[in-house]
Design a protein around this motif. Structure first.
Motif, PDB file in Angstrom:
ATOM      1  N   GLY A  57       0.573  -1.118   0.229  1.00  0.00           N
ATOM      2  CA  GLY A  57      -0.177  -0.185   0.007  1.00  0.00           C
ATOM      3  C   GLY A  57       0.776   1.323  -0.289  1.00  0.00           C
ATOM      4  N   LEU A  58       1.757   0.944   0.524  1.00  0.00           N
ATOM      5  CA  LEU A  58       3.078   2.187   0.712  1.00  0.00           C
ATOM      6  C   LEU A  58       3.479   2.047  -0.801  1.00  0.00           C
ATOM      7  CD1 LEU A  58       3.970   1.865   4.392  1.00  0.00           C
ATOM      8  CD2 LEU A  58       3.162   3.812   3.651  1.00  0.00           C
ATOM      9  N   ALA A  59       3.843   1.417  -1.118  1.00  0.00           N
ATOM     10  CA  ALA A  59       4.164   1.571  -2.572  1.00  0.00           C
ATOM     11  C   ALA A  59       3.589   2.100  -3.971  1.00  0.00           C
ATOM     12  CB  ALA A  59       4.857   0.480  -2.918  1.00  0.00           C
ATOM     13  N   ARG A  60       2.178   1.706  -3.297  1.00  0.00           N
ATOM     14  CA  ARG A  60       0.909   1.970  -4.241  1.00  0.00           C
ATOM     15  C   ARG A  60       0.872   3.426  -4.696  1.00  0.00           C
ATOM     16  NH1 ARG A  60      -1.326  -2.934  -2.429  1.00  0.00           N
ATOM     17  NH2 ARG A  60      -0.662  -4.746  -4.827  1.00  0.00           N
ATOM     18  N   ALA A  61       0.912   3.638  -2.779  1.00  0.00           N
ATOM     19  CA  ALA A  61       0.943   5.315  -3.126  1.00  0.00           C
ATOM     20  C   ALA A  61       1.399   6.284  -3.548  1.00  0.00           C
ATOM     21  CB  ALA A  61       0.824   5.687  -1.209  1.00  0.00           C
ATOM     22  N   ILE A  62       2.544   6.244  -3.758  1.00  0.00           N
ATOM     23  CA  ILE A  62       3.610   6.426  -5.078  1.00  0.00           C
ATOM     24  C   ILE A  62       3.441   6.317  -6.308  1.00  0.00           C
ATOM     25  CG2 ILE A  62       4.436   8.025  -3.194  1.00  0.00           C
ATOM     26  CD1 ILE A  62       7.184   6.190  -4.224  1.00  0.00           C
ATOM     27  N   PHE A 240     -14.225  14.307   9.807  1.00  0.00           N
ATOM     28  CA  PHE A 240     -13.804  15.478   8.954  1.00  0.00           C
ATOM     29  C   PHE A 240     -14.917  16.128   8.617  1.00  0.00           C
ATOM     30  CE2 PHE A 240     -11.593  19.546   8.111  1.00  0.00           C
ATOM     31  CZ  PHE A 240     -11.157  20.289   9.197  1.00  0.00           C
ATOM     32  N   ASN A 241     -14.546  15.939   7.204  1.00  0.00           N
ATOM     33  CA  ASN A 241     -15.758  16.430   6.258  1.00  0.00           C
ATOM     34  C   ASN A 241     -17.004  16.060   7.041  1.00  0.00           C
ATOM     35  OD1 ASN A 241     -13.558  16.860   4.657  1.00  0.00           O
ATOM     36  ND2 ASN A 241     -14.003  15.815   3.495  1.00  0.00           N
ATOM     37  N   ARG A 242     -17.238  15.442   7.610  1.00  0.00           N
ATOM     38  CA  ARG A 242     -18.602  14.862   8.160  1.00  0.00           C
ATOM     39  C   ARG A 242     -19.764  15.588   9.182  1.00  0.00           C
ATOM     40  NH1 ARG A 242     -23.324  12.053   6.854  1.00  0.00           N
ATOM     41  NH2 ARG A 242     -21.843  10.940   5.810  1.00  0.00           N
ATOM     42  N   LEU A 243     -18.427  16.204  10.174  1.00  0.00           N
ATOM     43  CA  LEU A 243     -18.545  16.849  11.588  1.00  0.00           C
ATOM     44  C   LEU A 243     -18.306  18.522  11.329  1.00  0.00           C
ATOM     45  CD1 LEU A 243     -16.164  15.047  14.135  1.00  0.00           C
ATOM     46  CD2 LEU A 243     -18.443  14.873  13.490  1.00  0.00           C
ATOM     47  N   THR A 244     -17.365  18.969  10.000  1.00  0.00           N
ATOM     48  CA  THR A 244     -17.337  20.401   9.845  1.00  0.00           C
ATOM     49  C   THR A 244     -17.591  20.849   7.849  1.00  0.00           C
ATOM     50  OG1 THR A 244     -15.042  19.525   8.543  1.00  0.00           O
ATOM     51  CG2 THR A 244     -15.088  20.634  10.880  1.00  0.00           C
ATOM     52  N   GLY A 245     -18.774  20.064   7.754  1.00  0.00           N
ATOM     53  CA  GLY A 245     -19.233  20.469   6.056  1.00  0.00           C
ATOM     54  C   GLY A 245     -18.088  20.717   5.447  1.00  0.00           C
ATOM     55  N   ALA A 246     -16.424  20.343   5.807  1.00  0.00           N
ATOM     56  CA  ALA A 246     -15.251  20.688   5.056  1.00  0.00           C
ATOM     57  C   ALA A 246     -15.338  19.825   3.373  1.00  0.00           C
ATOM     58  CB  ALA A 246     -14.029  21.284   5.848  1.00  0.00           C
ATOM     59  N   GLY A 247     -13.860  20.657   3.098  1.00  0.00           N
ATOM     60  CA  GLY A 247     -14.311  19.348   1.849  1.00  0.00           C
ATOM     61  C   GLY A 247     -12.348  19.287   1.528  1.00  0.00           C
ATOM     62  N   VAL A 248     -12.362  18.332   2.300  1.00  0.00           N
ATOM     63  CA  VAL A 248     -11.141  17.907   2.471  1.00  0.00           C
ATOM     64  C   VAL A 248     -10.639  17.129   1.748  1.00  0.00           C
ATOM     65  CG1 VAL A 248      -8.469  16.847   4.437  1.00  0.00           C
ATOM     66  CG2 VAL A 248      -9.689  18.777   5.201  1.00  0.00           C
ATOM     67  N   VAL A 249      -9.542  16.807   0.785  1.00  0.00           N
ATOM     68  CA  VAL A 249      -9.798  15.511   0.666  1.00  0.00           C
ATOM     69  C   VAL A 249      -9.616  14.271   0.425  1.00  0.00           C
ATOM     70  CG1 VAL A 249      -7.973  14.035  -1.584  1.00  0.00           C
ATOM     71  CG2 VAL A 249      -8.066  16.828  -1.317  1.00  0.00           C
ATOM     72  N   VAL A 250     -10.742  13.522   0.062  1.00  0.00           N
ATOM     73  CA  VAL A 250     -11.048  11.761  -0.065  1.00  0.00           C
ATOM     74  C   VAL A 250     -10.473  10.974  -0.069  1.00  0.00           C
ATOM     75  CG1 VAL A 250     -12.354  10.768   1.509  1.00  0.00           C
ATOM     76  CG2 VAL A 250     -12.680  12.455   2.939  1.00  0.00           C
ATOM     77  N   LYS A 251      -9.622   9.801   0.197  1.00  0.00           N
ATOM     78  CA  LYS A 251      -9.355   9.242  -1.312  1.00  0.00           C
ATOM     79  C   LYS A 251      -8.550   7.352   0.016  1.00  0.00           C
ATOM     80  CE  LYS A 251      -6.789  12.235  -4.302  1.00  0.00           C
ATOM     81  NZ  LYS A 251      -5.835  12.051  -5.090  1.00  0.00           N
ATOM     82  N   ASP A 252      -9.308   6.786  -0.594  1.00  0.00           N
ATOM     83  CA  ASP A 252      -8.925   5.306   0.139  1.00  0.00           C
ATOM     84  C   ASP A 252      -7.222   5.087  -0.480  1.00  0.00           C
ATOM     85  OD1 ASP A 252      -9.036   3.169   0.723  1.00  0.00           O
ATOM     86  OD2 ASP A 252      -9.222   1.579  -0.897  1.00  0.00           O
ATOM     87  N   LEU A 253      -6.139   5.917   0.297  1.00  0.00           N
ATOM     88  CA  LEU A 253      -4.536   6.252   0.001  1.00  0.00           C
ATOM     89  C   LEU A 253      -4.050   6.431   1.300  1.00  0.00           C
ATOM     90  CD1 LEU A 253      -2.799   6.250  -3.064  1.00  0.00           C
ATOM     91  CD2 LEU A 253      -2.959   8.547  -2.427  1.00  0.00           C
ATOM     92  N   LEU A 254      -3.086   6.019   0.943  1.00  0.00           N
ATOM     93  CA  LEU A 254      -2.242   6.171   2.540  1.00  0.00           C
ATOM     94  C   LEU A 254      -1.755   7.442   2.462  1.00  0.00           C
ATOM     95  CD1 LEU A 254      -0.273   2.349   2.696  1.00  0.00           C
ATOM     96  CD2 LEU A 254      -2.453   3.267   3.997  1.00  0.00           C
ATOM     97  N   PHE A 255      -1.817   7.723   3.542  1.00  0.00           N
ATOM     98  CA  PHE A 255      -1.447   9.812   3.636  1.00  0.00           C
ATOM     99  C   PHE A 255      -1.993  10.153   2.597  1.00  0.00           C
ATOM    100  CE2 PHE A 255       2.438   7.051   4.911  1.00  0.00           C
ATOM    101  CZ  PHE A 255       2.359   7.577   6.254  1.00  0.00           C
ATOM    102  N   ALA A 256      -3.556  10.022   2.233  1.00  0.00           N
ATOM    103  CA  ALA A 256      -3.956  11.596   1.345  1.00  0.00           C
ATOM    104  C   ALA A 256      -3.976  12.954   2.123  1.00  0.00           C
ATOM    105  CB  ALA A 256      -5.995  10.562   1.405  1.00  0.00           C
ATOM    106  N   THR A 257      -4.183  12.544   4.051  1.00  0.00           N
ATOM    107  CA  THR A 257      -3.761  13.952   4.523  1.00  0.00           C
ATOM    108  C   THR A 257      -2.798  13.731   4.883  1.00  0.00           C
ATOM    109  OG1 THR A 257      -6.223  13.577   4.959  1.00  0.00           O
ATOM    110  CG2 THR A 257      -4.294  15.251   6.270  1.00  0.00           C
ATOM    111  N   LEU A 258      -2.046  15.966   4.463  1.00  0.00           N
ATOM    112  CA  LEU A 258      -0.276  15.586   5.296  1.00  0.00           C
ATOM    113  C   LEU A 258      -0.350  17.361   6.232  1.00  0.00           C
ATOM    114  CD1 LEU A 258       2.546  14.545   5.583  1.00  0.00           C
ATOM    115  CD2 LEU A 258       2.777  15.635   3.079  1.00  0.00           C
ATOM    116  N   ASP A 259      -0.905  17.960   5.272  1.00  0.00           N
ATOM    117  CA  ASP A 259      -0.203  19.277   6.068  1.00  0.00           C
ATOM    118  C   ASP A 259      -1.693  18.997   7.199  1.00  0.00           C
ATOM    119  OD1 ASP A 259       2.033  20.348   4.911  1.00  0.00           O
ATOM    120  OD2 ASP A 259       0.505  20.084   3.275  1.00  0.00           O
ATOM    121  N   THR A 260      -2.029  19.785   8.617  1.00  0.00           N
ATOM    122  CA  THR A 260      -3.462  19.688   8.952  1.00  0.00           C
ATOM    123  C   THR A 260      -3.987  20.817   8.666  1.00  0.00           C
ATOM    124  OG1 THR A 260      -1.684  18.947  10.814  1.00  0.00           O
ATOM    125  CG2 THR A 260      -4.047  20.422  11.121  1.00  0.00           C
TER     126      THR A 260
END
Length: 459
Positions: A57-62, A240-260
């Motif tokens: 999964g880590l290898a596929r992440a890139i 996070f999107n569910r609780l806040t209504g934000a549009g943070v990128v959601v992917k079935d991918l390891l480390f899709a979120t990096l910056d807070t």
């Protein structure tokens, strides 16, 4: 050198400022072989099969093209190459037959082991730490994230210098006069790395000071910080999107979120809080990377409540929870000092019978920690989580009974904006009694505004 050849680049990460990457995928994905060593007698929280699946999964992440992946059983670790000679020869044959450019080992290699394996196999060899650094380098989007990844990578490379890395001198320019004529190339390279590391630390420190000022201003407001943490791909950003209504990128991918990412939201009774979505954790996360991202993870350190999001449908859920708890402990964040809620996410992926038993188990808590089963994807259980957050925050609040004239719109508005109005009851022809919960940050302002209207001294 082919157009997607792996380079031993000391800066070595896919940084947002156009620097060279360790793995160049500009034309076509790099073709790789994965090796997961399983050392006899060494206890791990995961089976070799689970470790290999995550490594893939880590290898596929890139977007690496995995040509082969295998588990290698070892009776002992070989000091020179980590794996045995027979395995090295077999990998060399695969490299030559498949014309592979890169071999990844799911372990931490010493600099000499890495060099020996490269010489023996004829391919570039990277360990788990280097792969994670490469992923973080590609994912970093903000200036702070870019600098943090670069710092972690240079710190990692500092101990892996070899005389052939003359590219560092070229990066400084041909007119550099570092050291005297007796200074070796390795000493020169090391000096250059140390200078780069110092510059990066100074830049990150400036950003950290700015971030601290922003955090101070937030502390002055009555908005408690609620931080979401968890293993990578546990569903934090979806929640996070569910609780806040934000549009943070959601992917079935390891480390899709990096910056807070930070967003304000209202709880069911009107109290405003700030939710923070953070980078996902992973087992054997490099300590240099944890240290580099300490500034970004400051939101977790300062949080009033930590939501530990777990992929409860994963067979590795318990092991992943242990890994997350270990990293949080390294940061000084533990249930003994910070309020925790365990969020058992992805219950929609479980059979109904399992969901029923899991809800019963969650009702008793886990090691004294509140547990909330939910599905961030469907929203099931999200209201119960918000209620649990309210209840924990209420422990530091006080409930008052306030009687106000019906026409006192300004102060009535203040109660709804700054407190939690639990109940309203008519108190006369033109008066209403408000049962309101006030947090510690608004207590003094509340008392100054309503001191003559408080009934019975509060609760």
């Amino acid at each position: 050198m082919s157009k997607h050849t792996v380079r031993p680049d000391a800066e070595g990460v896919s940084l947002a400022r156009g620097r060279k990457a360790t793995i160049d995928r500009r034309v076509a994905p790099t073709r790789v072989g994965l090796v997961c060593p399983a050392v006899s007698g060494v206890k791990t929280s995961r089976s070799p099969e689970a470790r290999l699946a995550e490594f893939e999964g880590l290898a596929r992440a890139i977007r690496l093209e995995i040509v082969f992946s295998e588990i290698v059983n070892l009776r002992e670790i070989r000091p020179a190459t980590f794996i045995g000679g027979g395995t090295v020869e077999r990998i060399k044959a695969r490299v030559e037959a498949e014309k592979l450019e890169l071999v990844l080992l799911d372990t931490q290699l010493s600099p000499s082991q890495q060099r020996n394996l490269e010489r023996a196999t004829g391919a570039k060899v990277l360990d788990r730490t280097a792969l994670i650094l490469e992923i973080f380098g590609e994912r970093a989007a903000t200036r702070e994230g870019v600098l943090q990844v670069e710092l972690a990578h240079l710190t990692y490379q500092k101990g892996r210098l070899v005389r052939s890395w003359t590219h560092l001198e070229r990066q400084r320019g041909s007119t550099s006069f570092i050291g005297g004529p007796g200074e070796t190339q390795m000493e020169s390279d090391r000096r250059l790395l140390e200078e780069k590391i110092l510059v990066l630390k100074e830049r990150i420190e400036k950003i950290t000071r700015s971030r601290n000022e922003q955090r101070k201003s937030r502390r002055a407001e009555p908005f408690p910080m609620i931080a979401l943490v968890g293993y990578t791909n546990s569903g934090k950003s979806t929640l996070f999107n569910r609780l806040t209504g934000a549009g943070v990128v959601v992917k079935d991918l390891l480390f899709a979120t990096l910056d807070t990412t930070v967003r304000r939201a209202k709880l069911p009774r009107g109290r405003e809080v700030v939710f923070s979505d953070t980078v996902g954790f992973v087992s054997d996360l490099p300590t240099d990377l944890i240290a580099a991202f300490r500034g970004t993870l400051a939101e977790v350190i300062d949080a009033r409540i930590v939501l530990h999001v777990r992929d409860i449908a994963s067979v590795q859920s318990a092991a992943e929870a242990t890994d997350v708890e270990a990293i949080l402990k390294h940061l000084g964040v533990e249930p003994s000092t910070t309020a925790f809620i365990e969020v058992w996410n992805k219950i929609d992926l479980l059979p109904e019978a399992k969901r029923v038993s899991m809800r019963a188990e969650a009702a008793t808590g886990r090691n004294g920690i509140v547990v909330c089963p939910l599905s961030a994807a469907t929203g099931e259980g999200a209201d119960a989580l918000l209620l649990a957050v309210e209840n924990i925050l209420a422990l530091s609040s006080r409930t008052y009974s306030v009687v106000l004239p019906s026409g006192d719109g300004k102060r009535i508005h203040w109660l709804y904006e700054n407190g939690e109005v639990l109940e309203t009851v008519p108190a006369g022809d033109f008066e209403t009694r408000y049962e309101v919960r006030i947090g510690p940050t608004r207590k003094q302002q509340f008392l100054s505004l309503f001191e003559g209207n408080i009934a019975g001294g509060g609760a």
